[in-house]
Scaffold this motif. Structure first.
Motif, PDB file in Angstrom:
ATOM      1  N   PHE A  66       0.903  -1.265  -0.094  1.00  0.00           N
ATOM      2  CA  PHE A  66      -0.002   0.028  -0.127  1.00  0.00           C
ATOM      3  C   PHE A  66       0.757   1.289   0.019  1.00  0.00           C
ATOM      4  N   ASP A  67       0.189   2.419  -0.503  1.00  0.00           N
ATOM      5  CA  ASP A  67       0.980   3.738  -0.567  1.00  0.00           C
ATOM      6  C   ASP A  67       0.614   4.348   0.443  1.00  0.00           C
ATOM      7  N   THR A  68       1.332   3.952   1.607  1.00  0.00           N
ATOM      8  CA  THR A  68       1.179   4.820   2.858  1.00  0.00           C
ATOM      9  C   THR A  68       2.240   6.032   3.018  1.00  0.00           C
ATOM     10  N   PRO A  69       1.939   7.293   3.724  1.00  0.00           N
ATOM     11  CA  PRO A  69       0.534   7.462   4.222  1.00  0.00           C
ATOM     12  C   PRO A  69      -0.640   7.887   3.585  1.00  0.00           C
ATOM     13  N   HIS A  70      -0.377   7.934   2.168  1.00  0.00           N
ATOM     14  CA  HIS A  70      -1.724   8.368   1.612  1.00  0.00           C
ATOM     15  C   HIS A  70      -2.726   7.097   1.643  1.00  0.00           C
ATOM     16  N   ASP A  71      -2.539   6.095   1.321  1.00  0.00           N
ATOM     17  CA  ASP A  71      -3.492   5.074   1.915  1.00  0.00           C
ATOM     18  C   ASP A  71      -3.476   5.050   3.314  1.00  0.00           C
ATOM     19  N   ARG A 108      -0.509   7.301  17.429  1.00  0.00           N
ATOM     20  CA  ARG A 108      -0.615   8.701  18.071  1.00  0.00           C
ATOM     21  C   ARG A 108      -0.621   9.813  16.491  1.00  0.00           C
ATOM     22  N   ARG A 109      -1.662  10.248  16.399  1.00  0.00           N
ATOM     23  CA  ARG A 109      -1.693  11.310  15.040  1.00  0.00           C
ATOM     24  C   ARG A 109      -0.795  12.298  15.248  1.00  0.00           C
ATOM     25  N   ALA A 110      -0.357  12.776  16.311  1.00  0.00           N
ATOM     26  CA  ALA A 110       0.869  13.702  16.604  1.00  0.00           C
ATOM     27  C   ALA A 110       2.155  13.200  16.435  1.00  0.00           C
ATOM     28  N   GLU A 111       1.963  12.117  16.295  1.00  0.00           N
ATOM     29  CA  GLU A 111       3.542  11.451  16.192  1.00  0.00           C
ATOM     30  C   GLU A 111       4.125  11.405  14.809  1.00  0.00           C
ATOM     31  N   ASP A 115       0.481   7.624  11.034  1.00  0.00           N
ATOM     32  CA  ASP A 115      -0.514   6.986  12.516  1.00  0.00           C
ATOM     33  C   ASP A 115      -1.699   7.988  11.983  1.00  0.00           C
ATOM     34  N   PRO A 116      -2.600   7.564  11.245  1.00  0.00           N
ATOM     35  CA  PRO A 116      -3.930   8.558  10.818  1.00  0.00           C
ATOM     36  C   PRO A 116      -4.765   8.606  11.796  1.00  0.00           C
ATOM     37  N   PHE A 117      -4.753   7.488  12.806  1.00  0.00           N
ATOM     38  CA  PHE A 117      -5.727   7.457  13.796  1.00  0.00           C
ATOM     39  C   PHE A 117      -5.218   6.978  15.282  1.00  0.00           C
ATOM     40  N   GLY A 118      -5.285   7.827  16.503  1.00  0.00           N
ATOM     41  CA  GLY A 118      -4.753   7.175  17.692  1.00  0.00           C
ATOM     42  C   GLY A 118      -5.361   6.344  18.383  1.00  0.00           C
ATOM     43  N   ALA A 119      -4.953   5.449  18.820  1.00  0.00           N
ATOM     44  CA  ALA A 119      -5.732   4.509  19.662  1.00  0.00           C
ATOM     45  C   ALA A 119      -5.157   4.205  20.936  1.00  0.00           C
ATOM     46  N   GLY A 120      -5.540   3.100  21.632  1.00  0.00           N
ATOM     47  CA  GLY A 120      -5.122   2.831  23.089  1.00  0.00           C
ATOM     48  C   GLY A 120      -6.220   1.712  23.502  1.00  0.00           C
ATOM     49  N   HIS A 121      -7.431   2.152  23.159  1.00  0.00           N
ATOM     50  CA  HIS A 121      -8.384   0.955  23.701  1.00  0.00           C
ATOM     51  C   HIS A 121      -8.675   0.530  22.403  1.00  0.00           C
ATOM     52  N   SER A 122      -9.450  -0.680  22.597  1.00  0.00           N
ATOM     53  CA  SER A 122      -9.625  -1.666  21.351  1.00  0.00           C
ATOM     54  C   SER A 122     -11.000  -1.319  20.799  1.00  0.00           C
ATOM     55  N   SER A 123     -11.086  -1.958  19.423  1.00  0.00           N
ATOM     56  CA  SER A 123     -12.084  -2.184  18.660  1.00  0.00           C
ATOM     57  C   SER A 123     -12.806  -0.655  17.946  1.00  0.00           C
TER      58      SER A 123
END
Length: 645
Positions: A66-71, A108-111, A115-123
């Motif tokens: 895949f063409d990350t981060p565009h994808d 983490r988005r700011a990092e 990282d297009p979406f931050g997480a920590g909790h699941s699902s």
């Protein structure tokens, strides 16, 4: 420890675009070197090990295809993203993982733009991915959105809510189901890989599309039988009927450690143009590191460890952990009362309920990553006369707030909430901080709320909760070890809503709620050395407050401080409301609530976090003296000894 591993090919990769065009032999070498680099890095920093090791080949394949981060590439939870971080320009900082001012242990988005979406909790990944896919469509942008979600995270209802929504749309969404426990179906060697490649390829999908067009030209009567026939035939060979019913085109299962299998399938789904697709990938947690493969649970999250032996380094303690005290006390209570049952949401070892389950298997329920269900499930048991203890980390109980209000509190059901990891959690950072439970539960009528000052108090509170049948009751305790106090043989039943006066003094009063109590006592010793021996109270209860005791303290002291390891809206806010409503702030008393600041606190050690918040002994002494109006000389004298007694 070992010398840093040799990684000649990985050393040439500064951006994932450099993976494109590499022959598969070199991609396999990149994966091997990436695994070695990750093991070495986590041995220095600690962190989540097993999950990341299981997705090394998948990470390489995704970035090569895949063409990350565009994808957009979204990692559910994010604790498996260490290899992703190494490949996306953060390798030079990978040994700062989970440290102050270092890399986050999650996405983490700011990092990074990767990282297009931050997480920590699941699902959360499928919901977020669908939102991104729809946004791309509305903006006329052509991009793939890939959500990687583990089989454990698929136990949460939110994942199915998102899939149900996505299946009814034509969004460009690819879900990678990382089945690392073989909990759905194992891959069946070369035949499985061949079928996955076949059904994901353009020839099969083209024939399928043509067949659909032919069927559509037939009378309506033939449409549904034809659809079911094609679905049945494909599901017979590949499985995935559930996902097909949700509207996803299912591909798999395939071996997630075999790049010869992964790459062509990912290329096929990348180039497909129709609707949401789910690729079922089977991996092994801890892959490539024997200690992690052999004990996946213990190596899910690790402290620093020796790479050769796998032995984890942990500072010795003379005190038991709060979690172990909860578990051992609950076992004691369950031996006396067969109505006691225990519920956890995919954290049996983290909450100590694995020990309970060894003795009371039929009374222990792990419901998976489904906190909402856990609470209402417990409510149902309570309605039938059982005594359910729901053991959930503070940060995860947030996910079940509606159930706490609607299904438990309104019905006055005696569900017992054991709230682990309350307060700061250190290296896990803001996504896991247990700062808010006192505030959000405090807003709900009828819930008894307690906080343990030390491990002995926790034992009493477990016993109190077991005996309380009037409605919901909650008790909170932190991550880590106790204070080393003498432990009672059994827990005592505490009088509801009554604190304890520990020391009598003046003109300062320190009212502690929770396990900052050790620091409060140390601060009291320092104030006593300055000739200002304070009154010390262990509040024990937030709801109901010990109004009689608090009123007396306010009338008899010039300065009253509340100290808690929680956010605004918690214990201090309830005390302030009580004092204000009863005119007790109109006189000579100066009231100062000490709490966790109203910000998301970044990762650091727990001690550093509490010091920055003014919740250590130095911060408490300073706040007390400033409220008293002490001159600068006395303040300097008080803080001259940085350690304080």
């Amino acid at each position: 420890m070992t010398d840093k591993p040799l990684t000649p090919v990985l050393d040439t990769i500064n951006d994932p675009s450099q993976l494109k065009g590499l022959p598969r032999e070199q991609l396999r070498q990149v994966a091997d070197e990436l695994r070695a680099e990750m093991i070495d890095a986590v041995s220095v920093t600690g962190g989540h090990l097993g999950a990341g090791l299981g997705v090394v080949e998948l990470t390489v394949a995704l970035h090569a295809v895949f063409d990350t981060p565009h994808d957009r590439l979204i990692w559910d939870v994010g604790h498996q993203a260490y290899p992703h971080k190494i490949l996306t320009g953060r390798r030079d900082r990978i040994r700062t993982l989970r440290q102050k001012d270092g890399l986050s242990g999650f996405t983490r988005r700011a990092e990074s733009a990767f990282d297009p979406f931050g997480a920590g909790h699941s699902s959360t990944s499928i919901s977020a991915g669908l939102g991104m896919a729809v946004a791309s469509q509305l903006e006329g942008k052509k991009r793939n959105v890939v959500a990687v979600i583990g089989d454990g995270a698929m136990s949460a209802g939110m994942a199915y809510e998102a899939m149900n929504n996505a299946g009814a749309m034509d969004a460009r969404l690819i879900v990678i189901l990382n089945d690392n426990d073989m909990s759905i179906a194992p891959p069946t060697g070369a035949m499985s890989a061949y079928l996955a490649r076949l059904v994901s390829g353009p020839v099969y999908r083209g024939v399928r599309k043509t067949a659909k067009q032919i069927v559509e030209a037939l009378p309506q009567f033939f449409h549904e039988p034809a659809r079911r026939t094609e679905e049945f035939a494909r599901s017979w060979w590949t499985g995935g009927t559930l996902f097909e019913e949700l509207g996803f085109y299912y591909v798999g299962p395939i071996d997630g450690h075999n790049l010869d299998h992964l790459l062509p399938v990912l290329e096929n789904v990348r180039d497909a143009q129709d609707g949401p697709i789910l690729v079922h990938v089977v991996t092994k947690k801890g892959k490539g590191y024997a200690p992690a493969e052999d004990s996946a649970d213990k190596y899910h999250g690790v402290s620093k460890f020796n790479v050769i032996t796998g032995a984890q380094a942990k500072a010795p303690s003379n005190a038991p952990s709060y979690t172990s005290v909860f578990a051992s006390t609950l076992i004691q209570e369950a031996e006396r009362d067969e109505r006691i049952v225990a519920v956890t949401a995919a954290m049996p070892s983290g909450t100590g309920l694995d020990k309970f389950g060894e003795l009371f298997a039929s009374r222990t329920f792990d419901v998976g990553i489904a906190e909402q269900h856990a609470v209402t499930f417990a409510a149902g048991m309570a309605a039938e006369g059982l005594k359910p203890f729901v053991a959930i980390y503070s940060t995860f109980l947030q996910r079940a707030y509606d159930q706490v209000v609607h299904d438990v509190a309104i019905q006055h059901l005696p569900v017992r909430f054991a709230i682990d990891r309350a307060g700061y959690v250190g290296a896990d950072g803001p996504t896991h901080a247990g700062n808010y439970d006192a505030a959000y539960l405090g807003a709900v009528p009828g819930i008894v709320q307690m906080a343990a000052a030390d491990e002995a108090e926790l034992r009493h509170m477990v016993a109190t909760a077991a005996a309380y049948d009037e409605g919901p009751i909650a008790f909170r305790y932190p991550r880590g070890d106790g204070l080393g106090v003498d432990m009672p043989a059994r827990g005592e039943i505490l009088p509801i809503g009554k604190g304890r006066l520990v020391r009598q003094g003046g003109p300062i009063a320190l009212i502690s709620y929770g396990t900052r109590f050790g620091e409060v006592l140390a601060a009291a010793d320092k104030l006593a050395a300055l000739g200002l021996a304070p009154t010390v109270v262990d509040a024990r209860f937030l709801k109901p407050l010990d109004e009689e005791l608090i009123a007396r303290i306010a009338r008899e002291h010039q300065v009253v401080l509340t100290i808690e390891e929680g956010s605004i809206g918690g214990f201090g806010s309830h005390v302030a409301t009580f004092l204000a409503r009863n005119g007790l702030l109109d006189g000579k008393v100066k009231f100062r609530p000490l709490m966790i600041p109203d910000v998301f606190t970044e990762q650091a050690s727990q001690d550093a976090m509490y010091a920055a918040a003014g919740l250590d002994r130095a911060g408490i002494v300073t706040a007390a003296l400033e409220a008293l109006g002490a001159d600068e000389t006395l303040l300097k004298t008080a803080l001259a000894d940085k350690t304080l007694p």
